[in-house]
Enzyme design. Structure first.
Site, short mmCIF file in Angstrom:
data_model
loop_
_atom_site.label_atom_id
_atom_site.label_comp_id
_atom_site.label_asym_id
_atom_site.label_seq_id
_atom_site.Cartn_x
_atom_site.Cartn_y
_atom_site.Cartn_z
N ASN A 1 0.89 -1.19 0.19
CA ASN A 1 0.19 0.02 -0.01
C ASN A 1 0.66 1.35 0.01
O ASN A 1 1.83 1.38 -0.72
CB ASN A 1 -0.96 -0.07 1.34
CG ASN A 1 -2.08 0.97 1.10
OD1 ASN A 1 -2.63 1.05 0.17
ND2 ASN A 1 -2.51 1.28 2.29
N ASP A 2 0.65 2.11 0.77
CA ASP A 2 1.03 3.27 0.81
C ASP A 2 2.64 3.35 1.04
O ASP A 2 3.16 2.49 2.22
CB ASP A 2 0.58 4.22 1.93
CG ASP A 2 -0.76 4.59 1.95
OD1 ASP A 2 -1.34 4.36 0.79
OD2 ASP A 2 -1.43 4.99 2.77
#
Length: 178
Positions: free
Chosen positions: A107-108
């Protein structure tokens, strides 16, 4: 299930269509009623059928026994074993110019730092599945932002919870107190 840790990596089968279960891993100590929980993961555990394997670094427990339990049928746990190398899955559609983890879901990005000619990328990562969950921080380095070398996991869930968003920075002359 009690498993003797004879090799540094624990291989776990994943079947994406199976329901997600929570596995608890405890360091097993004879005659000790207070077991030490070393990890807790959510996983779509595979039994005889699996889509792929993922691995967990358990090298710090070599020679010891780990108890693995969860709300799964006992035979589902028999696909878990120790091996001398981590899983090396090869994905034919892996991006060539975009960073991606060796396995699992990411993800991020959480802090890209440039230090001594090397870019350090930290990112939210689920090494045990292909969906959001089990939030760890992965770590990779690059000199050109095109080729990446995967480094050991930077942070993993502990007794206080999981690792979500954050950042990293470098200061001159140790002004942050390091």
């Amino acid at each position: 299930m009690l498993l003797h840790i004879s090799e540094p990596y624990l291989w776990l089968p994943v079947e994406k269509e199976n329901p997600e279960v929570k596995l608890h891993l405890y360091l097993h100590q004879n005659n000790c009623p207070n077991r030490e929980k070393i990890q807790e993961i959510d996983i779509h555990l595979g039994g005889k059928e699996k889509d792929f394997y993922t691995s967990m670094d358990v090298g710090r427990y070599l020679g010891q026994e780990i108890e693995i339990c969860g709300e799964v049928e006992e035979d589902m746990l028999y696909g878990i074993f120790c091996y001398r190398e981590k899983v090396q899955n090869v994905y034919p559609f892996r991006p060539k110019l975009h960073f991606s983890p060796e396995i699992g879901w990411n993800n991020d990005p959480n802090g890209m730092v440039f230090a001594d000619g090397v870019y350090h990328l930290y990112y939210q990562w689920n090494p045990y599945g292909v969906v959001w969950g089990n939030m760890h921080w992965g770590h990779a380095v690059s000199r050109d932002l095109l080729t990446w070398e995967h480094r050991p996991m930077a942070m993993e869930p502990d007794e206080y919870g999981t690792a979500f968003s954050g950042c990293g920075w470098i200061t001159a002359a140790g002004t942050t107190g390091d």
